[in-house]
Design an enzyme around this catalytic site. Structure first.
Site, PDB file in Angstrom:
ATOM      1  CB  CYS A  84      -0.931   0.007   1.205  1.00 27.20           C
ATOM      2  SG  CYS A  84      -2.074  -1.385   1.215  1.00 27.20           S
ATOM      3  CE1 TYR A  86      -2.698   2.653   4.394  1.00 26.26           C
ATOM      4  CE2 TYR A  86      -3.608   3.032   2.218  1.00 26.26           C
ATOM      5  CZ  TYR A  86      -3.594   2.341   3.401  1.00 26.26           C
ATOM      6  OH  TYR A  86      -4.490   1.312   3.600  1.00 26.26           O
ATOM      7  CB  CYS A  87       1.343   0.896   4.332  1.00 24.43           C
ATOM      8  SG  CYS A  87       1.756  -0.199   5.693  1.00 24.43           S
ATOM      9  N   GLY A 127       2.270  -5.981   9.665  1.00 24.49           N
ATOM     10  CA  GLY A 127       2.132  -6.788   8.453  1.00 24.49           C
ATOM     11  C   GLY A 127       0.715  -7.308   8.211  1.00 24.49           C
ATOM     12  CB  CYS A 315      -5.080   5.984  24.534  1.00 23.61           C
ATOM     13  SG  CYS A 315      -4.120   4.671  23.741  1.00 23.61           S
ATOM     14  NE  ARG A 319      -0.964   0.332  17.951  1.00 20.36           N
ATOM     15  CZ  ARG A 319      -1.802   1.192  18.502  1.00 20.36           C
ATOM     16  NH1 ARG A 319      -1.503   1.706  19.687  1.00 20.36           N
ATOM     17  NH2 ARG A 319      -2.908   1.539  17.894  1.00 20.36           N
ATOM     18  CG  ASP A 587       8.079   2.233 -12.897  1.00 23.84           C
ATOM     19  OD1 ASP A 587       9.267   2.057 -12.570  1.00 23.84           O
ATOM     20  OD2 ASP A 587       7.121   1.851 -12.196  1.00 23.84           O
TER      21      ASP A 587
END
Length: 617
Positions: A84, A86-87, A127, A315, A319, A587
């Site tokens: 992706c 943006y990732c 992931g 919050c 993680r 490309d």
């Protein structure tokens, strides 16, 4: 997490045989062989006692601001089968050696420890967690933990339809599926891989198996998918979906900038223009989402406002990364390696002290993020543009997505290729229109460059972007009247016979070169002012990119058309669109041949403005 009557759990809170827990409060152990009590037992008599005597939440998981962390996210792997934009970069990211990743037993050991201290929700992430071979076994082992109420997973959905039946049997209770577009070709552009139909199959399978709601995460990015907000919301009319629109957030390598972010309020305004009856739902405790529902719709929509309205004060999340680091804040740089202490033989008590110290250092809010916002110099209001949701820029399917989806869900099949992809054309021709009244999306032999208006094409004998001292300067267009501006530009890519055949047959390993080039051209037109330093930002009303294969030259002919109403022309937008589409095609094909030539990047026509029109002979 094994199913057990409520009364039995309550009895364990008040039973005399107890074990000590890290908080110093009594926690009871079950008696083997004890018969279960009916789940309908009257609980009102016990509730007052429980309120007075319930075990306090673990001090190790409570920070200095009183936030109790009962939600743990565990990354099972760093690997992902998508890329992706943006990732992560297209080539992926450096991976941690396998020996440094948490083993299955280490994951379960840490999970048991956290659940014992009060964590009652665990979400498995990556992931992509579903590419881990033992993910089903991990879910099954977690399901056996007493006190764990929810086991969730966040997935890109590629492997979901295949694995979900066994995951459900193992104990999976909640699903979040990432999907940023409802247009198959745009999906391939965003994630740099194929797989749209697999994700849709996964969503259907989740609904079929009774998950409700099925949460769909959509990262909204200006210029890429903000024009699909209404299409996503429409899905909630007849499906038990929770469409969760996420403000675009900064991560390493995603080239974040403030202009790409579409704020919660802007998204909400867009949706309310179409559905003014949209109503807000009560917020759940510690929820990151602001939930809304349209009366009569089966599902709902939510907004994750990490950027514009942070939720740090409530919050409750911790993680653990795939390599065993504890992160107390998603945006914080501070991490503590639980893996190293675990492998060094640390006792449970020692691990808890390490965890407690990390939680105690948690800040009241993610300060790094707010420094980033200040550095980005955003405007006073986060609603940057006021947009008409029915008048969108860039690529839009001419067939309504809702009708395609109705066919898909009803028949449990795969939606057919939308008409804008050129499915009805005998050859591979691609074009895109922002206008809703356009029918044909193929570059037909009858296509013509828009006719120029009468009037001479006047030029200046001086460079307009240079001031009297010879310094670069932006032209002031503040006094110019707004007029209708249209520009057409073209480019040619000489592919050679080998690459041409692969493109023609859509056999390139990278995917559909024509579609990707088309999308790149559209994107380029909309961000021209970010690429060309002295070019004004233009709010385009229409972008069209057409590609036609010319077998006589083994070439792809690109034509880009841009239209806007304003004080300045759109020649640069059209030229940039054609050039970037050509470079993208290069490309996509460069692995096959380096003998590819991009040529004839030129303006074909230009209309509107004080200097008259231009039409290349």
């Amino acid at each position: 997490m094994a199913a057990r009557p409520v009364s039995r759990m309550l009895e364990r809170l008040v039973r005399s045989s107890v074990r000590g827990c890290s908080s110093g409060a009594p926690v009871t152990q079950p008696h083997p062989g004890e018969p279960s009590q009916p789940a309908t037992e009257d609980l009102s008599r016990k509730r007052p006692f429980l309120k007075e005597h319930v075990a306090p939440f673990s001090t190790f998981l409570t920070d200095n601001f009183g936030r109790q962390h009962n939600y743990l996210r565990i990354s099972l792997t760093e690997k992902c089968n998508l890329r992706c934009q943006y990732c992560m970069p297209e080539e992926g990211v450096p991976l941690t050696p396998k020996a440094d990743l948490l083993t299955t037993e280490e994951i379960l050991t840490l999970a048991r420890l956290f659940v014992k201290e009060g964590v009652d929700k665990i979400r498995l992430t990556g992931g992509e967690p579903l590419i881990r071979p033992d993910v089903v076994d991990i879910v099954a082992q977690l399901h056996r933990l007493e006190g764990l109420k929810t086991i969730g997973i966040t997935t890109n959905g590629i492997n979901l339809a295949r694995l979900l039946p066994v995951l459900q049997k193992a104990g999976l209770t909640a699903i979040n599926i990432s999907l940023d577009t409802l247009v198959p070709a745009k999906f391939e552009f965003i994630v740099r891989r194929k797989g749209f139909h697999k994700v849709m199959e996964g969503i259907h399978k989740a609904i079929e198996l009774g998950y409700s709601p099925v949460k769909v995460n959509c990262v909204v990015m200006r210029g890429l998918n903000e024009d699909e907000l209404l299409d996503f919301v429409t899905l909630t009319k007849g499906l038990p979906l929770d469409i969760r629109f996420i403000e675009y957030m900064p991560f390493d390598g995603n080239k974040w900038n403030f202009k790409k972010m579409v704020s919660y309020k802007e998204m909400l305004d867009t949706i309310r223009q179409q559905w003014p009856e949209l109503e807000k739902l009560p917020e759940e405790e510690c929820s990151t989402a602001k939930a809304f529902r349209i009366p009569g719709f089966l599902g709902q929509v939510s907004f994750i406002t990490s950027m514009s309205e942070h939720f740090c004060g409530t919050c409750n999340r911790l993680r653990i990364t795939a390599d065993g680091n504890l992160k107390v804040c998603l945006f914080g740089n501070s991490e503590v390696s639980l893996r190293d202490h675990l492998r060094a033989g640390a006792s449970e008590e020692e691990l808890l002290k390490i965890i407690g110290a990390a939680v105690g250092r948690k800040k009241p809010r993610h300060a790094e993020l707010f420094l980033l916002l200040q550095d980005s110099s955003p405007p006073a209001s986060l609603s940057i543009f006021s947009r008409d949701p029915l008048h969108v820029q860039g690529l839009r399917p001419t067939v309504s997505f809702s009708s395609q989806m109705a066919t898909f869900w009803k028949g449990r099949g795969i939606p057919q290729t939308p008409s804008w992809m050129g499915s009805g054309c005998p050859q591979r021709h691609y074009s895109s229109h922002a206008d809703s009244d356009t029918n044909s999306k193929c570059l037909s032999p009858g296509s013509r460059v828009p006719a120029a208006h009468s009037g001479p094409w006047s030029t200046s004998d001086q460079l307009t972007h240079v001031d009297s001292e010879g310094q670069a300067a932006m032209v002031d267009v503040g006094g110019k009247p707004d007029t209708e501006r249209v520009a057409v530009a073209s480019a040619v890519v000489l592919l050679g016979p080998v690459a041409f055949k692969l493109v023609q047959q859509n056999q390139l390993k990278k995917g559909d070169a024509l579609v990707v080039a088309q999308l790149a051209g559209i994107q380029a037109a909309k961000i021209t002012s970010q690429l060309i330093p002295l070019c004004h930002h233009v709010a385009l009303n229409h972008v069209q990119v057409q590609l036609e294969l010319d077998s006589s030259r083994h070439a792809a002919v690109i034509q880009a058309t841009c239209r806007a109403r304003g004080p300045t022309g759109v020649e640069m937008e059209a030229l940039t669109s054609a050039a970037v589409a050509a470079l993208t095609l290069y490309d996509m094909c460069k692995a096959v041949s380096r003998d590819i030539v991009v040529e004839e990047v030129k303006l074909i026509s230009k209309t509107g403005g004080q200097r008259g029109d231009f039409h290349r002979a």
